[in-house]
Design a protein around this motif. Structure first.
Motif, PDB file in Angstrom:
ATOM      1  N   UNK B  14      33.809   0.822  22.892  1.00 47.83           N
ATOM      2  CA  UNK B  14      32.975   2.318  23.769  1.00 47.83           C
ATOM      3  C   UNK B  14      31.445   2.463  23.585  1.00 47.83           C
ATOM      4  N   UNK B  15      31.252   2.197  22.305  1.00 57.14           N
ATOM      5  CA  UNK B  15      29.838   2.663  21.670  1.00 57.14           C
ATOM      6  C   UNK B  15      28.799   1.827  22.307  1.00 57.14           C
ATOM      7  N   UNK B  16      29.173   0.446  22.786  1.00 54.77           N
ATOM      8  CA  UNK B  16      28.105  -0.511  23.174  1.00 54.77           C
ATOM      9  C   UNK B  16      27.686   0.044  24.538  1.00 54.77           C
ATOM     10  N   UNK B  17      28.500   0.543  25.183  1.00 58.67           N
ATOM     11  CA  UNK B  17      28.333   1.231  26.490  1.00 58.67           C
ATOM     12  C   UNK B  17      27.495   2.664  26.368  1.00 58.67           C
ATOM     13  N   UNK B  18      27.725   3.187  25.376  1.00 58.09           N
ATOM     14  CA  UNK B  18      26.793   4.488  25.360  1.00 58.09           C
ATOM     15  C   UNK B  18      25.588   4.451  24.678  1.00 58.09           C
ATOM     16  N   UNK B  20      23.012   2.937  24.705  1.00 59.43           N
ATOM     17  CA  UNK B  20      21.570   3.263  25.239  1.00 59.43           C
ATOM     18  C   UNK B  20      21.129   4.750  25.423  1.00 59.43           C
ATOM     19  N   UNK B  21      21.896   5.679  25.192  1.00 59.81           N
ATOM     20  CA  UNK B  21      21.636   6.974  25.226  1.00 59.81           C
ATOM     21  C   UNK B  21      21.214   7.562  24.004  1.00 59.81           C
TER      22      UNK B  21
END
Lengths: 547, 120
Positions: B14-18, B20-21
């Motif tokens: 999931x970290x890969x998804x967020x 960017x923020x």
């Protein structure tokens, strides 16, 4: 996994939704499709970003550009310019009221907005999609629960919360670890954890925005509390008007259950925990813990006589821990980072942060989280951006309508539970009503007292009668018909209510009145003489003997 | 989910998804998106870059766009910015070239000299 070059976070907090955030989100998706950008740019609805008065707000990552006060017509421009061509639309960028307007200097607009703030409870609020358990887990979600049930004994969890000196954030500031320890040591076949989300204090909306922005944080906190005290059932009692909170909490509970983070044998341990959502029916008094429990049992929402306290005999007569939303949201970071980390934030006696909702005569209305012990001046003129229209600061009512009013000489007072209690006010629920010098004290009190008349449940006489009489006398003051005897009666009645009312409602109803009588005595005197200094009380009649 | 390990696995994914923020990404790819760039096919180049990054799970790379650099005949222009290295500007980056730039330059650290039109 698809890679998105940009994430657009649309604030889905209620204030922004009311200002049309949903329309903006739909429009955004439509425009992205039109330019064939939908597979490059991800639109995420988040919880409250903070500057509610500046809503609707969106943040574009990776730049971290915050756009505020958006109109539907701005969306095609943002898509065309920023998202398609990479040009930030400067004229729509949120301008923090206290720092120079330059988007280039500080790349992350959101960091600039945060300024003096320190985010513990709101760590995920406005940064993650509250409907995605994965995004919560990505930001260390459920690590604390895992750590607690697999490596710590329940008494060690309680010890950590005690050491962190976490004080209940619902208003009273009772030490949470101590509260848990009372219930933990009782031997009972059934115990309960109740999350009090019946946020009824006028001007307070922090719990709503926490639930909307980071529902899993509350679930995790409740589960840890359940493990610590030996409860296997949790209930979250949410104010009925909070439709979005209820929806998001329910969805979050479903997701956590599907992942096995709620249910039986959590993390392979012997610990079982489930959570149900219950909604209130609009009574302010149900925010009082025993009235809340009565309501949960299906009875009329009226407070019980204490003791016994809920920790010993609460819901269905079983030991019950009742904690506020914000209190529970503080628990996972404490367990994960340790009590020393938590004590480094805030003051020695009141560690940690406090979430405030700022409203009234202030430039930057909205949700903030600041370290305990920050001064009122820093809140009003720092984070709050000062008072609009060049007017002066008259007073701040802290803790909602049941809190006291602090005049300008208290601007440098550190905001924590002890200090505010000494000044006759309360940190309370965290509502911060800023009032400028164009308002009349008597007129304000009239509306405060009217609220209590309406919300008194009627069970005990001091509150049922007292709130009504206080209102009548204030009304008389506003009309110039009150006498010195009435004025003395106000004080006597207030003292009686504080001492004898059954629950916090009646006990705290006179707080604002008493502080105003002390700090704005001149204005009361003027009204007794038939004169309203600000000219607000239009119906005031001049008494013949006074002029 | 039955252990902390399971949780860890979900977190990493999931970290890969967020990520960017977080503003922590190291390498930056900047695609010229002026009218000239778009006309020359920069949109396709962008899609391919994202596709390639996704396939290779390169989540620490930020992709942004910029306006016209003033070298319209060289569009689509792609700039690669790796920390502590000169910024490399590639010209005429077709979809195929974009894939090779990701493979050679971003992944293996070998700049493709013949397509470079400038460095800063």
């Amino acid at each position: 996994m698809p890679i998105y070059r940009s994430h657009v976070l649309v604030c889905g907090g209620t204030p922004c939704v009311l200002k049309g955030a949903k329309t903006l989100k739909d429009l955004l998706n439509k425009e992205l499709n039109r330019y064939n950008l939908a597979d490059e740019i991800r639109v995420v609805e988040t919880g409250c970003l903070g500057p509610c008065d500046e809503g609707p707000v969106i943040v574009v990552y990776p730049e971290g550009t915050m756009y505020s006060r958006l109109q539907p017509s701005d969306i095609p421009r943002i898509v065309q310019s920023h998202l398609l061509k990479g040009r930030i639309l400067q004229e729509l960028v949120y301008q923090a009221p206290w720092s120079p307007p330059s988007a280039q200097e500080v790349p992350l607009e959101q960091e600039k907005y945060l300024g003096l703030q320190k985010r513990v409870v709101l760590r995920n609020c406005g940064r993650i999609d509250p409907d995605s358990i994965d995004e919560y887990i990505a930001n260390d979600g459920y690590q604390a629960l895992g750590k607690a049930v697999t490596t710590l004994r329940p008494d060690e969890v309680i010890e950590m919360v005690k050491e962190a000196k976490l004080l209940g954030r619902g208003g009273a500031g009772f030490p949470t670890g101590l509260k848990w320890s009372f219930t933990a040591k009782i031997d009972a076949d059934q115990k309960y954890i109740i999350c009090n989300a019946d946020e009824g204090e006028p001007g307070t909306f922090k719990d709503r925005l926490i639930m909307e922005g980071d529902p899993h944080g509350i679930i995790e906190g409740m589960a840890i509390a359940g493990y610590a005290v030996g409860a296997n059932q949790g209930i979250i009692y949410i104010r009925g008007e909070y439709a979005l909170s209820i929806e998001r909490m329910k969805r979050a509970i479903e997701q956590a259950t599907a992942y096995g983070l709620l249910g039986e044998r959590i993390f392979g341990s012997d610990f079982n925990f489930t959570i149900q959502v219950r909604s209130g029916a609009g009574a302010y008094v149900c925010g009082e813990e025993t009235a809340l429990i009565e309501s949960l049992e299906g009875n009329r929402g009226e407070p019980r006589v204490k003791p016994p306290y809920p920790g010993v005999a609460g819901l269905w007569g079983k030991p019950t821990v009742v904690n506020n939303v914000e209190t529970l949201a503080n628990v996972p970071p404490i367990i994960l980072n340790g009590p020393e980390w938590f004590r480094r934030i805030g003051t020695e006696k009141c560690p940690g942060t406090k979430v405030f909702t700022m409203l009234g005569d202030i430039n930057n209305q909205g949700l903030i989280e600041v370290p305990m012990g920050i001064t009122l001046r820093e809140i009003v003129y720092g984070v709050g951006g000062g008072i609009p229209g060049g007017k002066g600061f008259k007073m701040a009512q802290t803790g909602g309508t049941s809190g006291g009013c602090l005049p300008a000489e208290f601007l440098d007072l550190p905001m924590d539970y002890d200090t505010l209690a000494k000044a006759g006010s309360a940190l309370g629920s965290g509502a911060m009503l800023i009032i400028d010098d164009s308002h009349c004290v008597v007129d304000l009190l009239k509306s405060f007292m009217k609220f209590f008349v309406h919300e008194s449940c009627g069970r005990c006489t001091p509150c049922r009668e007292g709130t009504m009489r206080l209102y009548e006398i204030i009304q008389a003051l506003a009309e110039g018909t009150a006498t010195m005897a009435d004025f003395r009666l106000l004080k006597e009645l207030s003292a009686t209510m504080q001492l004898t009312a059954l629950c916090g409602l009646g006990q705290s109803a006179p707080n604002s009145l008493l502080t105003c009588m002390e700090y704005f005595a001149d204005e009361f005197q003027a009204h007794l003489n038939g004169r309203c200094p600000t000219g607000t009380c239009k119906n005031i009649t001049v008494k013949s003997d006074a002029v | 989910m039955k252990s902390l390990k399971d949780l860890e696995a979900i977190r990493e994914k999931a970290k890969q998804m967020t990520g960017i923020r977080e503003g922590k990404a190291q390498t930056k790819i900047i695609v010229g998106m002026g009218t000239c760039g778009i006309a020359a096919g920069a949109r396709d180049t962008m899609k391919v870059i994202l596709d390639e990054l996704g396939k290779r799970n390169l989540t620490d790379v930020t992709v942004t766009q910029t306006g016209c650099l003033g070298l319209c005949e060289q569009e689509p222009i792609v700039e690669v910015e790796i920390p502590d290295q000169p910024r490399i500007i590639y010209g005429k980056v077709s979809a195929e070239r974009a894939r090779q730039i990701i493979a050679n330059h971003i992944v293996n650290g070998n700049m493709i000299g013949e397509w470079v039109i400038g460095r800063k």
